[in-house]
Design an enzyme around this catalytic site. Structure first.
Site, PDB file in Angstrom:
ATOM      1  CB  SER A 126     -24.682  50.003  24.298  1.00  0.00           C
ATOM      2  OG  SER A 126     -23.773  48.930  24.384  1.00  0.00           O
ATOM      3  CE1 TYR A 150     -26.902  47.986  19.586  1.00  0.00           C
ATOM      4  CE2 TYR A 150     -24.739  47.425  20.463  1.00  0.00           C
ATOM      5  CZ  TYR A 150     -26.061  47.778  20.662  1.00  0.00           C
ATOM      6  OH  TYR A 150     -26.538  47.924  21.936  1.00  0.00           O
ATOM      7  CE  LYS A 154     -28.187  51.227  21.015  1.00  0.00           C
ATOM      8  NZ  LYS A 154     -29.576  51.628  21.306  1.00  0.00           N
TER       9      LYS A 154
HETATM   10  C1  UD1 Z   1     -22.724  42.220  23.180  1.00  0.00           C
HETATM   11  C2  UD1 Z   1     -22.293  43.169  22.130  1.00  0.00           C
HETATM   12  C3  UD1 Z   1     -22.562  44.565  22.641  1.00  0.00           C
HETATM   13  C4  UD1 Z   1     -24.045  44.714  22.947  1.00  0.00           C
HETATM   14  C5  UD1 Z   1     -24.479  43.661  23.939  1.00  0.00           C
HETATM   15  C6  UD1 Z   1     -25.980  43.678  24.143  1.00  0.00           C
HETATM   16  C7  UD1 Z   1     -20.533  42.006  20.897  1.00  0.00           C
HETATM   17  C8  UD1 Z   1     -19.098  42.002  20.557  1.00  0.00           C
HETATM   18  N1  UD1 Z   1     -20.913  42.948  21.778  1.00  0.00           N
HETATM   19  O1  UD1 Z   1     -21.958  42.505  24.351  1.00  0.00           O
HETATM   20  O2  UD1 Z   1     -22.145  45.511  21.693  1.00  0.00           O
HETATM   21  O3  UD1 Z   1     -24.289  45.987  23.491  1.00  0.00           O
HETATM   22  O4  UD1 Z   1     -24.107  42.383  23.457  1.00  0.00           O
HETATM   23  O5  UD1 Z   1     -26.657  43.066  23.149  1.00  0.00           O
HETATM   24  O6  UD1 Z   1     -21.299  41.205  20.418  1.00  0.00           O
HETATM   25  N2  UD1 Z   1     -19.541  34.669  25.380  1.00  0.00           N
HETATM   26  C9  UD1 Z   1     -19.191  33.322  25.341  1.00  0.00           C
HETATM   27  N3  UD1 Z   1     -20.072  32.444  24.791  1.00  0.00           N
HETATM   28  C10 UD1 Z   1     -21.284  32.829  24.274  1.00  0.00           C
HETATM   29  C11 UD1 Z   1     -21.634  34.199  24.320  1.00  0.00           C
HETATM   30  C12 UD1 Z   1     -20.733  35.090  24.869  1.00  0.00           C
HETATM   31  O7  UD1 Z   1     -18.115  32.952  25.798  1.00  0.00           O
HETATM   32  O8  UD1 Z   1     -22.038  31.975  23.793  1.00  0.00           O
HETATM   33  C13 UD1 Z   1     -18.622  35.621  26.027  1.00  0.00           C
HETATM   34  C14 UD1 Z   1     -18.163  36.773  25.156  1.00  0.00           C
HETATM   35  O9  UD1 Z   1     -16.996  36.461  24.491  1.00  0.00           O
HETATM   36  C15 UD1 Z   1     -17.974  37.886  26.224  1.00  0.00           C
HETATM   37  C16 UD1 Z   1     -19.013  37.559  27.293  1.00  0.00           C
HETATM   38  O10 UD1 Z   1     -19.339  36.190  27.118  1.00  0.00           O
HETATM   39  O11 UD1 Z   1     -16.700  37.783  26.812  1.00  0.00           O
HETATM   40  C17 UD1 Z   1     -20.285  38.375  27.176  1.00  0.00           C
HETATM   41  O12 UD1 Z   1     -20.775  38.277  25.842  1.00  0.00           O
HETATM   42  P1  UD1 Z   1     -22.226  38.837  25.426  1.00  0.00           P
HETATM   43  O13 UD1 Z   1     -23.219  38.398  26.411  1.00  0.00           O
HETATM   44  O14 UD1 Z   1     -22.452  38.502  23.986  1.00  0.00           O
HETATM   45  O15 UD1 Z   1     -22.084  40.404  25.624  1.00  0.00           O
HETATM   46  P2  UD1 Z   1     -21.032  41.438  25.013  1.00  0.00           P
HETATM   47  O16 UD1 Z   1     -20.163  40.839  23.994  1.00  0.00           O
HETATM   48  O17 UD1 Z   1     -20.352  42.094  26.169  1.00  0.00           O
END
Ligand code: UD1
Length: 334
Positions: A126, A150, A154
């Protein structure tokens, strides 16, 4: 037949799409899954889409005697190892569960593989291994930094696999560092559908789109990004499935290990995602800006040249295609 391939976690989101890519390319994929995070009807759906029965073994990768039995019964040419836990917040609350499943599972699997002379593995890593990267787009040479258990699992898994290759050149290992997988199969029959409230953005937006959740929460609008919201490199799960096929083919043909980023090389903000999904589902989706989520980084975006050079991999689908496929899948669920 090009080869019999074991897919651990093969009934899960990425595993199930990879199953179809392998079958279409003439491989004989076999699914091993404990169904702790996969629906039990996935194998039937895969059989329906691909027009042939699906071999499924219900097992836990930490069950060494069961794995021995499975490897004794089948002659696998390679393994694609998806089976792992992947929720960051849960890993902070239950680190031992993550070390046990992700590290213990890898050790058990590779030990049994070696005993049976099967020494080819594609591993799901990842972008999380970069922690908060100094450079974006981030190259594979960027330092590995864990910011939660997590991420630690990895990094440790990558290190374990690298040590195995050093110690025994018969091992060939493909490490794929996924950026943000999203989207669903064009049939609308398989996709990501978390049992609980989703942690990740795309499945959360999908649940708002079908009315199961009231509004999208945007985690922070004061990041140092063009619109202040988090930027990620979303990669269509169909592209990701192709990347696994290319990685496997490269390992089996060239007998040389590789470690590559798998992303599109293009970053999109949370607000851009909300807009793109609104276009796909045909209505403006409600959202609210809330506090930052602890542990989030401002930007993740892949440097993609190495995957292209080594595997000939380049993503094909854009953000609209990702959202359209997700909407087809999720709207067909109700
Ligand atoms: C997350 C994990 C990452 C993991 C990946 C796959 C964290 C910090 N990172 O990635 O380690 O490999 O999932 O499972 O959790 N967001 C919102 N609202 C939401 C959800 C997300 O604004 O309800 C934003 C987050 O702040 C981020 C983006 O959307 O900027 C993507 O978030 P997300 O889909 O959770 O992925 P990652 O954080 O990149």
């Amino acid at each position: 037949m090009a080869g019999r391939i074991l897919l651990t976690g093969g009934a899960g989101y990425i595993g199930s799409h990879t199953f179809l890519a392998l079958r279409a390319a003439g491989y004989d994929p076999v699914i091993l899954d404990d169904f702790s995070n996969a629906n039990s009807d996935v194998p039937d759906r895969l059989a329906h889409i691909s027009g042939a029965p699906v071999a499924v073994l219900r097992a836990d990768i930490r069950d060494e005697s069961r794995l021995r039995q499975i490897f004794a019964d089948h002659d696998f040419d390679a393994v694609i190892h998806f089976a792992a836990k992947k929720a960051v917040a849960e890993s902070v609350a239950k680190p031992l569960l993550y070390f046990d499943t992700n590290i213990g599972g890898l050790l058990t699997l590779t030990t049994v593989m070696a005993e049976h002379g099967c020494k080819t593995i594609v591993f799901s890593s990842s972008a999380t291994v970069y922690g908060e990267p100094d450079e974006t787009p981030t190259p594979e040479t960027a330092p590995r930094r864990a910011i939660n258990p997590y991420g630690q699992t990895k990094i440790m898994s990558e290190e374990i696999l690298e040590s195995m290759v050093k110690a025994d050149p018969d091992w060939t290992v493909g490490i794929l560092r996924y950026f943000n997988p999203a989207g669903a199969h064009p049939s609308g029959l398989i996709g990501e559908n978390p049992r609980d409230i989703p942690n990740n953005l795309m499945p959360y937006i999908a649940k708002v789109a079908i009315g199961e959740l009231p509004e999208i929460q945007v985690f922070g609008s004061d990041y140092d990004t063009p619109d202040g919201t988090g930027v990620r490199d979303y990669i269509h799960v169909e592209d990701l499935a192709q990347a696994h096929l290319l990685s496997l083919q490269s390992l089996l043909q060239k007998r040389k290990s590789h470690l590559v980023n798998i992303g599109s090389g293009q970053g999109y903000s949370v607000l851009e995602m909300v807009k793109a999904y609104s276009r796909a589902c045909g209505r403006d989706l409600p959202y609210r800006i809330v506090d930052r989520r602890p542990g989030d980084v401002p930007i993740y975006c892949a440097k993609t040249g190495k995957a292209e050079e080594i595997l000939g991999f380049r993503s094909q689908y854009d953000l609209d295609a990702i959202c359209a496929s997700s909407w087809r899948w999720i709207s067909g669920q109700n």
